[in-house]
Design a protein around this motif. Structure first.
Motif, mmCIF file in Angstrom:
data_model
loop_
_atom_site.group_PDB
_atom_site.id
_atom_site.type_symbol
_atom_site.label_atom_id
_atom_site.label_comp_id
_atom_site.label_asym_id
_atom_site.label_seq_id
_atom_site.Cartn_x
_atom_site.Cartn_y
_atom_site.Cartn_z
ATOM 1 N N GLY B 50 6.094 5.753 4.192
ATOM 2 C CA GLY B 50 6.172 4.693 3.265
ATOM 3 C C GLY B 50 8.417 4.411 3.354
ATOM 4 N N ALA B 53 11.018 2.308 7.725
ATOM 5 C CA ALA B 53 10.270 1.865 8.332
ATOM 6 C C ALA B 53 10.505 1.615 9.822
ATOM 7 C CB ALA B 53 11.182 0.057 8.398
ATOM 8 N N TRP B 67 4.564 0.820 5.480
ATOM 9 C CA TRP B 67 5.800 0.259 5.577
ATOM 10 C C TRP B 67 5.954 -0.665 4.565
ATOM 11 C CZ3 TRP B 67 10.932 1.283 4.022
ATOM 12 C CH2 TRP B 67 11.450 0.624 4.094
ATOM 13 N N GLY B 68 5.741 -0.601 3.690
ATOM 14 C CA GLY B 68 6.659 -2.112 3.068
ATOM 15 C C GLY B 68 5.373 -2.744 1.872
#
Lengths: 239, 303
Positions: B50, B53, B67-68
């Motif tokens: 993570g 991206a 991711w995010g």
């Protein structure tokens, strides 16, 4: 929006590094100068205002703001140790808010308190000059911390940019180009000091409503943007 | 039981493609991510962790994008390759801070430090630690919340053999517990000793996937190239080409040497000295000319 563990790590990182020596050296210098001035010239309101405005607010506060603001996050991003904060179920904006609070606390402690002490040494707070500049330093601490924390989040050269802003933009351009003064944390803080101190001792070029609006806008804007930046921060590794 | 899925994922930095259309699934047990330096291993691990991206494609943990999403760290533990940590803390303070960030107490930190056998040095500053000690404290920080997925980027770098064995034992145990353990390495032997399953990446591409024995066979069965100098190159070449273990010989006149391609590695290494002796030829140089890991890997990619 505040994580005590992040705060503890940030305090220790800020006060444990060699850079922290400057945090102690600058206020010590201010107080020594204040003592010397008082000893040689006695009580003088004008000199007190000049020293607090010219050295304390114009030089010391931004420098301490640069060290505390960029130092609260920059080194961690540079060396990659921020990964230990990012790999946790902690919201990234919370990390930024916590670091901002720490940076503000450190900047206030090392700039506003010495300003107050120096003010009392210089003229016993005559014409409210010591209090006025202390309030200015407190307010400037908030805006500088937010601004330089953002710089530390987006740039590897945050200290350099911070120094350029603090010393060249605010001091040099501010004194040459009157427009630059409108966009200067120092002038916004002075607008507050002007209201507190006796007539004619503090001279700000920005009106109070403008100053307050800009202070709030810069602080909030920088913090929100830094939070966004940290959410999208990528660690590219060493390949 | 947790699974990480990488689906048609690419990642580029400007004009450089670090990971090129990779699809792989990492499930419970120990998986080795093998590839030469610069192959994109760290980029893959950073996407699974993570910290990066994907440019295209998806990287998910049990179906949830990584991711995010900071909530994934309740399940993922990360051991980064970089050395930097909070050097001004003691080992114990560092692991306790990591536990607190997970909302856990000192007991979790104590357990993690015991797991990596670092209690004896836990009150020393991290700045005084050796590389192996740092690695173990990093491990402890990744284990405090007993994650179901553990990602390690080149964890054996700089470790001495004993530390390496300890860490391998620990990772093996975690894999046996049903956790998903993925580690990267550019050293085949490391991966072979530890991982039951291997993913090979070369130049950003997914080159091979599967059981290590299968991959090992691919690697030893590949044509080996040798550079040989002898007292009579042409006579040696004539004698060697008669045997099926030799698939090609080039007489390099400029170098004054033979370039030999052997298809059967084991048989050729026995044949060469015997043939030389039988023909009264002295061997002056015998050197493998493509033993670099890169050439082994590029062979795998072509296979």
């Amino acid at each position: 929006m505040y994580n005590p563990t992040v705060a503890r790590l940030t305090y220790r990182a800020l006060l444990g590094r060699r850079r922290a020596l400057i945090l102690f050296a600058l206020p010590a210098m201010l107080i020594v100068i204040a003592g010397a001035v008082r000893a040689f010239t006695g009580l003088d309101d004008k000199i007190a205002a000049d020293l607090l405005g010219g050295f304390a607010l114009a030089t010391m506060v931004p420098l301490i703001g640069v060290i505390a603001g960029t130092g609260a996050i920059g080194p961690e991003i540079d060396d990659g140790s921020i990964v230990y904060l990012l790999s946790k179920p902690v919201k990234r904006p919370t990390i930024i808010m916590t670091k901002l609070i720490v940076a503000i606390a450190v900047t206030m402690a090392f700039s506003a308190i010495p300003t107050l002490i120096a003010g009392f040494i210089l003229n016993n707070n005559g014409q409210q000059i010591a209090v006025a500049y202390t309030i200015a330093a407190l307010v400037a601490s908030i805006a500088y911390s937010a601004l330089f924390l953002l710089l530390g989040t987006v740039s590897r050269h945050a200290v350099v940019f911070g120094l350029v802003y603090a010393l060249i933009w605010e001091s040099l351009f501010g004194s040459l180009v009157s427009g630059a003064k409108t966009l200067s944390v120092q002038q916004w803080a002075l607008a507050l000091a002007e209201k507190v101190a006796g007539e004619g001792y503090v001279d700000a070029t920005v009106g109070l409503p403008t100053a307050v609006a800009l202070l709030v806008a810069v602080t909030v804007g920088a913090t929100v943007y830094a939070g966004q930046k940290l959410r999208r921060l990528t660690l590219a590794g060493e390949e | 039981m947790t699974t990480i899925d990488i689906d048609h994922t690419s990642r580029w930095f400007g004009n450089v493609v670090a990971v090129n259309d990779v699809t792989m699934r990492v499930g419970p047990g120990v998986t080795g991510l093998l590839g030469p330096n610069g192959a994109g291993k760290s980029t893959l691990i950073n996407m699974m962790g993570g910290f990066l991206a994907p440019s295209t494609g998806t990287v998910t943990i049990d179906g949830t994008p990584i991711w995010g999403n900071e909530q994934v760290y309740r399940q993922i533990g990360v051991v980064p390759e970089r050395e930097a940590m909070y050097d001004f803390l003691t080992g114990r303070e560092f692991v306790v801070a990591n536990a607190e960030l997970h909302g856990l107490d000192d007991a979790a930190a104590r357990r993690a430090l015991a797991t990596v056998e670092m209690e004896y040095a836990q009150d020393r500053k991290i700045a005084t630690y050796s590389k192996g000690m740092r690695q173990r404290v990093k491990m402890a920080s990744a284990l405090v919340h007993e994650p179901s997925v553990l990602l390690l980027d080149e964890p054996f770098n700089g470790m001495d053999p004993r530390q390496r064995m300890q860490l391998m034992d620990l990772l093996r145990r975690m894999g046996d517990d049903g956790r998903t353990v993925l580690f990267s390495s550019h050293i085949l032997e490391e991966v072979e000793q530890l991982a039951s399953h291997i993913e090979v990446v070369v130049a950003g591409r997914h080159a091979a996937s599967g059981d290590f024995r299968k991959i090992r066979r691919l690697m030893t069965d590949r044509p080996h190239r040798y550079l040989v100098r002898s007292s009579d190159d042409r006579a040696l070449a004539a004698a060697l080409i008669a045997d099926p273990s030799t698939s090609g010989i080039e007489v390099d006149v400029q170098e004054g040497a033979l370039r030999i391609q052997a298809s059967d590695f084991g048989r050729f290494t026995e044949l060469l000295p015997q043939v030389a002796r039988a023909h009264g030829i002295r061997l002056l140089t015998v050197s493998p000319s493509d033993e670099s890991l890169e050439s082994v890997f590029s062979y795998l990619v072509a296979a």
